[in-house]
Design a protein around this motif. Structure first.
Motif, PDB file in Angstrom:
ATOM      1  N   UNK A  83       0.934  -1.458  -0.026  1.00  0.00           N
ATOM      2  CA  UNK A  83      -0.018  -0.051   0.012  1.00  0.00           C
ATOM      3  C   UNK A  83       0.796   1.117   0.011  1.00  0.00           C
ATOM      4  N   UNK A  84       0.147   2.339  -0.209  1.00  0.00           N
ATOM      5  CA  UNK A  84       1.240   3.646  -0.383  1.00  0.00           C
ATOM      6  C   UNK A  84       1.455   4.289   0.959  1.00  0.00           C
ATOM      7  N   UNK A  85       1.781   3.411   1.791  1.00  0.00           N
ATOM      8  CA  UNK A  85       1.754   4.036   3.146  1.00  0.00           C
ATOM      9  C   UNK A  85       3.158   3.886   3.592  1.00  0.00           C
ATOM     10  N   UNK A  86       3.804   4.663   4.397  1.00  0.00           N
ATOM     11  CA  UNK A  86       5.093   4.727   5.122  1.00  0.00           C
ATOM     12  C   UNK A  86       5.209   3.348   6.022  1.00  0.00           C
ATOM     13  N   UNK A  87       6.221   2.816   5.848  1.00  0.00           N
ATOM     14  CA  UNK A  87       6.689   1.799   6.711  1.00  0.00           C
ATOM     15  C   UNK A  87       7.866   2.135   7.907  1.00  0.00           C
ATOM     16  N   UNK A  88       8.080   0.950   8.505  1.00  0.00           N
ATOM     17  CA  UNK A  88       8.804   1.086   9.614  1.00  0.00           C
ATOM     18  C   UNK A  88      10.399   0.797   9.612  1.00  0.00           C
ATOM     19  N   UNK A  89      10.838   0.503   8.200  1.00  0.00           N
ATOM     20  CA  UNK A  89      12.155  -0.123   8.003  1.00  0.00           C
ATOM     21  C   UNK A  89      13.211   0.858   8.414  1.00  0.00           C
ATOM     22  N   UNK A  90      13.242   2.146   8.480  1.00  0.00           N
ATOM     23  CA  UNK A  90      13.911   2.984   9.015  1.00  0.00           C
ATOM     24  C   UNK A  90      14.435   2.925  10.520  1.00  0.00           C
ATOM     25  N   UNK A  91      13.354   2.239  11.165  1.00  0.00           N
ATOM     26  CA  UNK A  91      13.464   2.092  12.551  1.00  0.00           C
ATOM     27  C   UNK A  91      14.373   0.834  13.106  1.00  0.00           C
ATOM     28  N   UNK A  92      14.494  -0.056  12.003  1.00  0.00           N
ATOM     29  CA  UNK A  92      15.532  -0.940  12.403  1.00  0.00           C
ATOM     30  C   UNK A  92      16.626  -0.768  12.850  1.00  0.00           C
ATOM     31  N   UNK A  93      17.195  -1.448  13.994  1.00  0.00           N
ATOM     32  CA  UNK A  93      18.413  -0.905  14.657  1.00  0.00           C
ATOM     33  C   UNK A  93      19.584  -1.141  13.759  1.00  0.00           C
ATOM     34  N   UNK A  94      20.762  -0.262  13.861  1.00  0.00           N
ATOM     35  CA  UNK A  94      21.660  -0.278  12.932  1.00  0.00           C
ATOM     36  C   UNK A  94      23.076  -1.196  13.835  1.00  0.00           C
ATOM     37  N   UNK A  95      22.881  -1.165  15.191  1.00  0.00           N
ATOM     38  CA  UNK A  95      24.099  -1.692  15.804  1.00  0.00           C
ATOM     39  C   UNK A  95      23.682  -2.339  17.388  1.00  0.00           C
ATOM     40  N   UNK A  96      24.119  -3.155  17.771  1.00  0.00           N
ATOM     41  CA  UNK A  96      23.954  -3.501  19.189  1.00  0.00           C
ATOM     42  C   UNK A  96      25.219  -3.227  20.000  1.00  0.00           C
ATOM     43  N   UNK A  97      25.185  -2.779  21.401  1.00  0.00           N
ATOM     44  CA  UNK A  97      26.416  -2.828  22.387  1.00  0.00           C
ATOM     45  C   UNK A  97      26.406  -4.093  22.836  1.00  0.00           C
ATOM     46  N   UNK A  98      28.012  -4.325  23.376  1.00  0.00           N
ATOM     47  CA  UNK A  98      27.936  -5.518  24.147  1.00  0.00           C
ATOM     48  C   UNK A  98      27.561  -5.251  25.486  1.00  0.00           C
ATOM     49  N   UNK A  99      26.726  -6.224  26.168  1.00  0.00           N
ATOM     50  CA  UNK A  99      26.248  -6.112  27.514  1.00  0.00           C
ATOM     51  C   UNK A  99      26.770  -7.325  28.317  1.00  0.00           C
ATOM     52  N   UNK A 100      26.710  -7.176  29.374  1.00  0.00           N
ATOM     53  CA  UNK A 100      27.166  -8.629  30.257  1.00  0.00           C
ATOM     54  C   UNK A 100      25.685  -9.185  30.792  1.00  0.00           C
ATOM     55  N   UNK A 101      25.322 -10.213  30.258  1.00  0.00           N
ATOM     56  CA  UNK A 101      24.359 -10.682  31.177  1.00  0.00           C
ATOM     57  C   UNK A 101      24.769 -12.279  30.833  1.00  0.00           C
ATOM     58  N   UNK A 102      24.313 -12.944  32.205  1.00  0.00           N
ATOM     59  CA  UNK A 102      24.697 -14.247  32.108  1.00  0.00           C
ATOM     60  C   UNK A 102      23.704 -15.443  32.144  1.00  0.00           C
ATOM     61  N   UNK A 103      23.686 -15.788  30.604  1.00  0.00           N
ATOM     62  CA  UNK A 103      22.725 -16.820  30.041  1.00  0.00           C
ATOM     63  C   UNK A 103      23.205 -18.007  29.510  1.00  0.00           C
ATOM     64  N   UNK A 104      24.446 -18.177  29.738  1.00  0.00           N
ATOM     65  CA  UNK A 104      25.024 -19.579  29.182  1.00  0.00           C
ATOM     66  C   UNK A 104      25.556 -20.419  30.298  1.00  0.00           C
ATOM     67  N   UNK A 105      25.348 -21.676  30.416  1.00  0.00           N
ATOM     68  CA  UNK A 105      25.982 -22.513  31.141  1.00  0.00           C
ATOM     69  C   UNK A 105      26.727 -23.349  30.156  1.00  0.00           C
ATOM     70  N   UNK A 106      28.166 -23.441  30.299  1.00  0.00           N
ATOM     71  CA  UNK A 106      29.012 -24.145  29.536  1.00  0.00           C
ATOM     72  C   UNK A 106      28.923 -25.610  29.763  1.00  0.00           C
ATOM     73  N   UNK A 107      28.432 -26.009  30.653  1.00  0.00           N
ATOM     74  CA  UNK A 107      28.483 -27.481  31.027  1.00  0.00           C
ATOM     75  C   UNK A 107      27.463 -28.060  29.959  1.00  0.00           C
TER      76      UNK A 107
END
Lengths: 451, 421
Positions: free
Chosen positions: A99-123
């Protein structure tokens, strides 16, 4: 720590790159690729020692492609080769829908910063669920059940699973990010007399799964399953809702915290001890992620802060539709069934205070400690819950009782008097947590309370 | 035993603000299962259609047998679909509603089951459906009306548009009139889709996993005993129904020895797969289903039909002094542990002195499972199948199901008005 992926992820990265290139070549203005590799080992153990083991490894590659205008189109392929990707783009491009309406593709992020969050169990990558290890776990549960405290309980089924999930997200705005997470589930079906209950514990780390605590919870819940009514009486009374019961209510009312704020809530002063939060960066929690399935990063978000309704959660699409510069809160998640993200919580919970359960019971003097809730029905006047729990006086638990109470989103949160410190999380579609919560209820008839 | 599974799905939606979404989805792979002291299963994917096709050719000489089951044809083209179903969109544009959304779906599933003996069975299932969602002014929830078939994306075969209009009109009228309903009253379920209630409260109660775990109020000891009135016979197969005509066996390559679950009220069989058959030490299986190759099989229903009785459906209405006639059905929930269920009825009318009177809009019916199973008072002779759009969700897996029944009168259902906000 957030773990970055290596080695076997190369194939996935090449495929993701291929998707972005092929999409652009086909003629789309913007392309987003979401990849997921999930390896699951499940083990079921039944009372009569019959067992079942299942392993699965599945890929999911989901693409959202935007023209210059109009809503996106997309495809999901389980493990595509280059030809399938090309063919899928050709198919979705040929339909010429926009449709001839504006979309939100311009709002897709361009990068992420590294954050520390403990969500991995190496075992998880070192050990597989061999029969010996599961036998140990089931023996452990059997041993707990043999103890004098729990001897009346019967284990019908034990289900243990371990899940390794690798997530990749890339888009033509140059975003390219990935993370890896683990979670473990122990699920027991435990019976007592004619009653049977399913009870589950989920955690990022295998070491945090504690069969003894799970059996204790099952014991308390099963013993509260009575049909004994409250008996005659009217007037006000205190209910202390267990984390399980208060998390259940929070889940039922959670839609009020999604997307569009109901303006009337903004002016209502809820109790100042009330803080409702969604936080994707809690260490070791099943709902934690360094970024959502659109690549948007966020941290702790107060939905109710010190009793004031503060905000709701959104994904990119709903933020765009809200307009007025609304941005995604990092709550766009793809369910297994849907191709495009939808608004979902990460770790939604009521923030704990410094009070103990004992403090709450002391403050109440007497009342009912509610251990388990079920939604009975909803009608125009609100939600009616079927509640099981124990009467208490001081710190002494008395006989189990069953009753019903009626409440609404507003009246429930307005009637919260105290919140404890012992927060517990429960996982299903998302992770939801609560401490003990004390509320005041009115007894308008012998059968039903009103909060 | 191997289950080779190829799934291809298309989804296209359009809404009142002209927002359109089109998606295609593929999932192809193998589920391998074996029994050696314990059941072991593993699933893995095949890379794209090419590998699947190659695998199949090698494994079972697919080409030689002339099968073209792994084609990459798209089940429908959205442009063509919209053109052919423009009348649906046109009819919605004229309605006084806050918003609407139309969702078209096409699903194509191909399965080959190779048993340990080397014997091979194959199943295919195509499904096309449309779901219309409308939201009325001051309502939070959408009203959903749909239909489906196994042949082509051609809809409105069963009065879809008039059903939508009628539900909207009835909801509006119900809101204006605000009729109070007495709580525990007889409910007459329309022929066809009304069978979904029996799917929920009877079918699931007969599934072997729920029986084994004692979730169901029914046990294997009930086999041979009456659990429903004598006027009720329930079966899982009907030679005249082509809906699951492409399914020749269950996902373990088995077929039930008998399709009869309930015969004149007496429990004859339960719904089981081979795993629970062993656990329960029973003789019946043939009801193992998986949503796709990545899932664990479990006892599930394909179809459930309640056989017709002798009465004229109008007699059921005429013999009811006060009750509810339920016409459109929503989703239901069942709590085996408390022996209760509830079910949303999207469109219903009050029955007073044997005549259908005012519309009630959305209502919820609920009751005690055993009590309701024993309260089927009258069964009419107007058997119909559902409108081809019934689904069942269990333990994370969703599958298409089929139901059929004549008009049925059940006494003693609790009826409450459903909330719209």
């Amino acid at each position: 720590m957030t773990k970055t992926t290596t080695g076997s992820s190369l194939e996935m990265l090449i495929t993701m790159e291929n998707i972005l290139e092929e999409g652009t070549k086909t003629g789309f203005a913007a392309v987003e690729a979401y990849g997921e590799k999930t390896a699951i080992e499940e083990y079921e153990y039944f009372t009569d020692r019959k067992t079942r083991r299942h392993t699965s490894a599945a890929h999911r590659l989901t693409t959202r492609a935007f023209w210059d205008v109009g809503d996106p189109v997309g495809f999901s392929l389980s493990k595509p080769g280059p030809e399938e990707i090309k063919s899928a783009f050709s198919t979705i491009y040929s339909i010429n829908l926009p449709a001839q309406t504006k979309n939100y593709a311009h709002m897709l992020p361009a990068a992420v910063d590294r954050v520390d969050v403990n969500i991995y169990d190496e075992t998880i990558e070192k050990e597989t669920l061999d029969t010996r290890r599961i036998d140990e776990l089931s023996d452990q549960v059997d041993e707990i059940l043999i103890s004098p405290t729990f001897k009346d309980l019967e284990l019908k089924k034990l289900h243990f699973s371990k899940v390794l999930k690798k997530v990749y997200i890339a888009n033509t705005n140059n975003l390219n990010a990935k993370y890896i997470k683990t979670y473990f589930n122990l699920w027991l079906s435990v019976g007592l007399g004619d009653n049977l209950i399913d009870i589950r514990d989920s955690s990022t780390f295998a070491r945090d799964i504690e069969p003894y605590k799970l059996v204790s919870r099952a014991y308390n819940l099963l013993h509260s399953l009575t049909e004994t009514p409250l008996g005659p009486g009217r007037g006000d009374m205190y209910l202390v809702l267990s984390p399980e019961a208060s998390a259940f209510i929070l889940r039922e009312f959670s839609d009020y915290f999604k997307v569009k704020v109901d303006r009337k809530f903004l002016d209502i002063p809820f109790p100042s001890i009330l803080n409702v939060v969604d936080d994707p960066l809690l260490d070791g929690r099943v709902g934690s992620v360094p970024f959502d399935d659109e690549g948007t990063q966020s941290g702790e978000k107060h939905l109710i802060r010190k009793g004031a309704f503060n905000r709701t959660i959104t994904d990119i699409q709903s933020a765009f539709r809200e307009g007025a510069g609304t941005r995604s809160t990092g709550n766009g998640f793809r369910s297994e069934r849907s191709l495009f993200p939808s608004v979902r919580f990460s770790n939604l919970y009521v923030k704990p205070t410094v009070l103990s359960l004992k403090n709450l019971m002391d403050a109440a003097g007497e009342g009912i400690l509610v251990s388990l809730l079920k939604l009975k029905y909803t009608d125009k006047e609100g939600y009616v819950f079927s509640a099981y729990g124990y009467k208490f006086s001081g710190n002494n638990l008395l006989e189990p009782v069953h009753f019903y109470f009626r409440t609404t989103f507003l009246s429930y949160f307005l009637n919260i008097l105290k919140v404890s410190k012992e927060v517990k999380f429960f996982s299903s579609t998302y992770n939801i947590g609560s401490p003990y919560i004390m509320v005041e209820a009115k007894r308008k008839s012998p059968e039903i309370l009103v909060i | 035993m191997d289950l080779i599974d190829d799934n291809y799905g298309c989804y296209f939606s359009i809404d009142s603000q002209d927002r359109k979404e089109y998606t295609v989805k593929t999932k192809t792979g193998i589920l391998k299962r074996s029994f050696n002291d314990q059941w072991t299963s593993s699933s893995h994917e095949l890379t794209g259609i090419a590998e699947a096709g190659e695998f199949m050719e090698k494994k079972i000489n697919l080409k030689q047998k002339g099968h073209k089951e792994w084609s990459t044809d798209v089940p429908f083209k959205p442009g063509k679909l919209v053109n052919e179903n423009q009348f649906i969109l046109n009819s919605l544009q004229g309605l006084e509603v806050m918003e609407w959304k139309v969702i078209f779906r096409a699903l194509r599933t191909r399965r080959i089951i190779i048993k340990n003996t080397g014997k091979e069975r194959r199943n295919h299932f195509n499904h096309f459906s449309v779901l219309i969602k409308v939201r009325l002014k001051d309502h939070r929830h959408f009203i959903e009306v749909g239909e489906g078939n196994i042949h082509s994306p051609k809809f409105n075969q069963d009065g879809l548009i008039s059903r939508v209009r009628e539900i909207i009109d009835n909801n509006k009228e119900a809101e204006e009139r605000q009729v109070e309903i007495k709580e525990k009253i007889p409910v007459i379920l329309s022929a066809g889709d009304g069978g979904i209630l029996f799917h929920e409260i009877l079918g699931h109660a007969l599934e072997a996993d729920y029986i084994y775990l004692r979730r169901s109020p029914i046990s294997v000891n009930d086999i041979g005993r009456p659990i429903m009135p004598k006027n009720v016979t329930v079966v899982t197969a009907d030679k005249e129904d082509t809906f699951f005509g492409g399914i020749t066996c269950d996902d373990e390559g088995e077929t039930p020895k008998s399709p009869v679950l309930i015969e004149k009220g007496v429990l004859k069989n339960i719904i089981s797969d081979s795993f629970y058959k062993d656990l329960l030490n029973i003789k019946t299986c043939g009801h193992s289903r998986v949503e796709d190759f990545t899932s664990l099989p479990m006892p599930r229903m394909y179809a459930l039909y309640l056989k017709p009785g002798n009465q004229d459906p109008e007699e059921l209405i005429a013999s009811t002094p006060y009750g509810v006639h339920a016409r459109e059905f929503g989703e239901g929930k069942i709590h085996f542990d408390k022996n209760i269920f509830y079910f949303n009825i999207r469109d219903a009318r009050l029955i007073e002195k044997g005549r259908r009177t005012v519309p009630l809009g959305n209502i919820v019916v609920r009751g005690d499972i055993f009590e309701v199973l024993n309260s089927v008072e009258q069964v009419a002779n107007d058997f119909r199948y559902d409108k081809g759009n019934s689904y069942c969700y269990k333990n994370g897996q969703t599958v298409n199901v089929r139901v059929g029944q004549p008009t049925v009168k059940i006494n003693n259902l609790y009826v409450t008005k459903d909330t719209n906000d």
